[in-house]
Design a protein around this motif. Structure first.
Motif, PDB file in Angstrom:
ATOM      1  N   ASN A   1      41.739  52.912 -15.175  1.00 40.54           N
ATOM      2  CA  ASN A   1      42.964  52.321 -15.236  1.00 40.54           C
ATOM      3  C   ASN A   1      42.998  51.519 -16.731  1.00 40.54           C
ATOM      4  OD1 ASN A   1      44.347  52.362 -12.793  1.00 40.54           O
ATOM      5  ND2 ASN A   1      42.520  51.354 -12.096  1.00 40.54           N
TER       6      ASN A   1
ATOM      7  N   LEU B   1      45.070  48.845 -19.116  1.00 36.05           N
ATOM      8  CA  LEU B   1      46.155  48.047 -19.136  1.00 36.05           C
ATOM      9  C   LEU B   1      46.015  47.175 -20.331  1.00 36.05           C
ATOM     10  CD1 LEU B   1      45.242  46.697 -15.495  1.00 36.05           C
ATOM     11  CD2 LEU B   1      46.903  48.275 -16.145  1.00 36.05           C
TER      12      LEU B   1
ATOM     13  N   PRO C   1      39.140  52.903 -10.943  1.00 31.34           N
ATOM     14  CA  PRO C   1      39.607  52.548  -9.508  1.00 31.34           C
ATOM     15  C   PRO C   1      38.357  52.322  -8.584  1.00 31.34           C
ATOM     16  CG  PRO C   1      40.422  54.588 -10.364  1.00 31.34           C
ATOM     17  CD  PRO C   1      39.546  54.238 -11.531  1.00 31.34           C
TER      18      PRO C   1
ATOM     19  N   ILE D   1      37.983  48.412  -8.111  1.00 29.01           N
ATOM     20  CA  ILE D   1      38.728  47.586  -7.880  1.00 29.01           C
ATOM     21  C   ILE D   1      38.932  47.373  -6.400  1.00 29.01           C
ATOM     22  CG2 ILE D   1      41.275  46.848  -7.771  1.00 29.01           C
ATOM     23  CD1 ILE D   1      41.554  48.779 -10.384  1.00 29.01           C
TER      24      ILE D   1
ATOM     25  N   LEU E   1      53.264  47.282 -14.389  1.00 29.49           N
ATOM     26  CA  LEU E   1      52.287  48.180 -14.598  1.00 29.49           C
ATOM     27  C   LEU E   1      51.774  48.983 -13.402  1.00 29.49           C
ATOM     28  CD1 LEU E   1      50.400  45.679 -16.669  1.00 29.49           C
ATOM     29  CD2 LEU E   1      51.433  47.796 -17.802  1.00 29.49           C
ATOM     30  N   THR E   2      51.223  50.097 -13.507  1.00 28.08           N
ATOM     31  CA  THR E   2      50.791  50.950 -12.327  1.00 28.08           C
ATOM     32  C   THR E   2      49.261  50.674 -12.277  1.00 28.08           C
ATOM     33  OG1 THR E   2      52.744  52.113 -12.058  1.00 28.08           O
ATOM     34  CG2 THR E   2      50.816  52.883 -10.805  1.00 28.08           C
ATOM     35  N   VAL E   3      48.543  50.467 -11.098  1.00 27.48           N
ATOM     36  CA  VAL E   3      47.151  50.469 -11.145  1.00 27.48           C
ATOM     37  C   VAL E   3      46.510  51.128  -9.989  1.00 27.48           C
ATOM     38  CG1 VAL E   3      45.199  48.847 -11.217  1.00 27.48           C
ATOM     39  CG2 VAL E   3      47.152  48.053 -12.294  1.00 27.48           C
ATOM     40  N   GLN E   4      45.598  52.012 -10.242  1.00 30.65           N
ATOM     41  CA  GLN E   4      44.955  52.875  -9.233  1.00 30.65           C
ATOM     42  C   GLN E   4      43.825  52.377  -8.579  1.00 30.65           C
ATOM     43  OE1 GLN E   4      45.659  56.860 -10.824  1.00 30.65           O
ATOM     44  NE2 GLN E   4      47.103  57.208  -9.144  1.00 30.65           N
TER      45      GLN E   4
ATOM     46  N   PHE F   1      39.260  42.410  -9.921  1.00 30.21           N
ATOM     47  CA  PHE F   1      38.324  43.448 -10.611  1.00 30.21           C
ATOM     48  C   PHE F   1      37.049  42.959 -10.620  1.00 30.21           C
ATOM     49  CE2 PHE F   1      42.097  44.398 -13.725  1.00 30.21           C
ATOM     50  CZ  PHE F   1      42.794  44.974 -12.721  1.00 30.21           C
TER      51      PHE F   1
END
Lengths: 288, 359
Positions: free
Chosen positions: B247, B249, B284, B287, B322-325, B342
């Motif tokens: 990810n 960001l 990912p 997380i 925002l897209t987070v995987q 995180f």
């Protein structure tokens, strides 16, 4: 019980009529003539296989057939290797490709008798560029007198006229070889000969089969060039089967022998083409 | 066998390159060790095949020198470089049998019939195609043709290096694993220098000791699979390696704390004031999804979607557009009000896409 739909014949009919008029009826007319003797007033007499026997035993026919075989042999022996060599030397990309292709296609567009006339004039000792130049250099070249010169001229004509066909066919086989093959061959340390033998030749095989067949059939039917050049001379040295046939059929108006001879001529072409085809496809099958 | 040095190699297909965009390959200096297994990894058109062809000599670089074991081979033709190369699509000599195909590179280099026969038998066994030895190559299915081309690459024991240009593209997945394992075995056994071009990260990561990640004619990172995973030097490497990728960001950094969309994210180390466009990267895998409010640093997120991959779930969550995987291990249940945490040690900071080391 299977039900037949006879209307299906209607769909085949146009083709049957076409084939009948273009092939079967003319051929049967010739067969008809070949089995009878004709006089004026449409009188015909049945003679059976007499004309065929006469043709097959005549020295005149044997000589003409020998000339044909020799001519086709020489033409194939020159045009096939030469065509392959030119195709190998042609560029594969860039503007040169179209230039070469157009140049190669040009001779193919010229009619037979024009080719004959061009060379007939080109080779004349009195006014021809080639003939006169050779005479100036002291070379004894005169197709009207020397059978050898006449043969050389006719072969040169045919090579000039038809090698392009072999080139174009071979070239189409060559451009179908992906680059990776050449790269792999370099990596494998293959010699130029090995590249030709193991990569290019196998790719050209199919088109070469077509080239050999076409060139054989066509060269075996040679007529116009010797007719225009010397009319079959000097002497009988360039009297090929077709020229002989025309002399018998039209010159002497011997319809029976002429018909028998054309049938034999046709069967010889058919037989030899079949032999070529079988031999070459056999080789192809064994390879795969 | 030899080490391979690329000394200022660059390549432009046009004669007078003016800007960066004209280069298919941008200038690079690398030294690849003797006996190493390298993978060139990158998307289509990134210059990896160009680089491979420069090494094998099929292409002459417009700039720089190639050295094999210290010897300059830039101007040597392919034949004299003693390289083996396997191409993407099968190349076999169709009129020859399988055994003759394999013997071809050996015989061309003057090996005796007897010796080459032994060597060919070894390779046939190694690739499991001994039963096909006497068949005509043209009668083989595409994947067996490719195995034969592979064999021609492996047959020479003395090759300086063996280059593979996406050799397993045409081979079906089960056989792919097997062949890759074979290649690996061959590598361990003979210690050839091997260079393997691919756009498939699994292939690169399983095959190579060192992976060279490329993009737009540029080498972004050379590293072991572990290094590429743990410390991608470039955001592209982070995104390209891993499934799903890292990810990335946009963020701001103040000392040992980053902020993403006004949320505080603690970092394991502190940074000086950083120039350029700053981004935060996190895999990912690092997380954790927790219930909202259970942890101080948890950032509440909205749930966008879940892909169940069997071994784990890939959860897409939204944070202010925002897209987070994130990965959810097998058996773990989705929090009802999800928030993400995180793991600080695994958060990377990138300035203008390049990894920044902490103070």
């Amino acid at each position: 019980m299977k039900k037949w739909n006879n209307r299906a014949w209607l769909l085949v009919l146009p083709m049957l009529v076409l084939v009948a008029f273009s092939g079967v009826i003319p051929l049967m007319t010739v067969v008809n003539y070949s089995l009878q003797d004709s006089f004026g007033n449409n009188q015909f007499f049945w003679v059976g296989t007499e004309w065929f026997e006469e043709v097959l035993h005549s020295e005149r026919f044997h000589n003409a057939l020998g000339r044909n075989l020799l001519f086709s042999g020489i033409v194939l022996a020159i045009e096939i290797p030469l065509g392959i060599a030119i195709a190998l030397a042609m560029p594969t990309r860039g503007i040169g490709v179209s230039i070469c292709l157009v140049l190669m296609a040009l001779p193919l567009l010229i009619p037979w008798n024009v080719v004959g006339t061009i060379w007939q004039i080109f080779g004349r000792v009195d006014i021809g560029l080639l003939g006169h130049t050779l005479a100036q250099w002291g070379v004894d070249y005169n197709y009207a007198q020397s059978p050898l010169a006449a043969w050389i001229t006719i072969i040169a004509m045919d090579v000039w006229h038809w090698t392009s066909l072999v080139v174009l066919l071979s070239y189409s086989g060559l451009v179908a070889v992906p680059d990776a093959y050449y790269q792999a061959a370099r990596i494998d340390g293959a010699s130029r000969w090995a590249v030709f033998r193991y990569i290019q030749l196998p790719r050209m095989k199919r088109v070469l089969l077509i080239a050999v067949l076409l060139r054989f059939m066509d060269s075996f039917m040679i007529y116009t060039e010797p007719f225009v050049l010397t009319g079959g001379g000097p002497g009988n040295s360039t009297t090929f089967l077709s020229i002989d046939l025309v002399q018998i059929a039209i010159g002497q108006f011997d319809l029976g022998p002429a018909a028998a001879m054309s049938l034999v001529y046709f069967l010889i072409i058919l037989l030899l083409s079949w032999v070529f085809y079988t031999v070459m496809t056999k080789a192809d099958e064994e390879a795969s | 066998m030899a080490s391979i040095s690329l000394d200022g190699i660059a390549h432009a297909y046009e004669p007078n390159p003016s800007g960066d965009a004209d280069y298919a390959l941008k200038p690079m200096h690398y030294q690849w060790e003797d006996g190493g297994a390298y993978a060139l990894l990158g998307p289509s058109g990134c210059g990896k095949t160009t680089l491979l062809n420069i090494i094998s000599g099929l292409l002459r670089p417009s700039h720089g020198r190639v050295l094999f074991g210290g010897q300059d081979v830039t101007n040597l033709p392919v034949e004299q470089r003693n390289i083996a190369q396997v191409f993407q699509f099968p190349v076999v000599y169709e009129t020859m049998t399988v055994a003759e195909n394999l013997a071809f590179p050996l015989r061309n280099r003057g090996m005796s019939r007897l010796e080459s026969k032994q060597r060919v038998a070894e390779v046939l066994d190694m690739l499991g195609i001994a039963s096909l030895a006497q068949q005509k190559a043209s009668s083989l299915a595409a994947e067996f043709k490719q195995i034969v081309s592979l064999g021609r690459g492996l047959v020479r024991n003395d090759a300086s290096a063996i280059l593979f240009d996406e050799p397993l593209t045409v081979i079906d997945p089960t056989l792919k694993w097997e062949l890759r394992a074979q290649l690996k075995k061959v590598h361990r056994q003979f210690n050839h220098t091997m260079i393997y071009v691919t756009h498939d990260q699994t292939e690169a990561l399983t095959f190579a000791d060192k992976v060279v990640v490329m993009r737009d004619g540029e080498v972004l990172q050379v590293g072991t699979p572990q290094e590429l995973f743990d410390a991608p030097q470039h955001t592209f490497v982070g995104k390209f390696i891993g499934s799903p990728g890292m990810n990335i960001l946009p963020c701001q950094v103040h000392g040992d704390c980053a902020s993403v969309a006004a949320h505080r994210i603690p970092l394991a180390a502190s940074y000086t004031a950083l120039p350029g466009k700053l981004e935060l990267g996190i895999r990912p895998e690092y997380i954790d999804l927790v219930e909202c409010g259970t942890s101080d640093n948890a950032i509440p997120v909205s749930l966008l979607g879940v892909d169940d991959l069997g071994r784990h779930k890939v959860v897409a969550v939204g944070l202010d557009g925002l897209t987070v995987q994130a990965l959810l291990p097998e058996g773990a249940s989705l929090p009802t009000a999800p928030a993400m945490v995180f793991r600080p040690g695994h958060v990377k900071i990138y300035s203008d896409s390049v990894l920044v080391s902490s103070l």
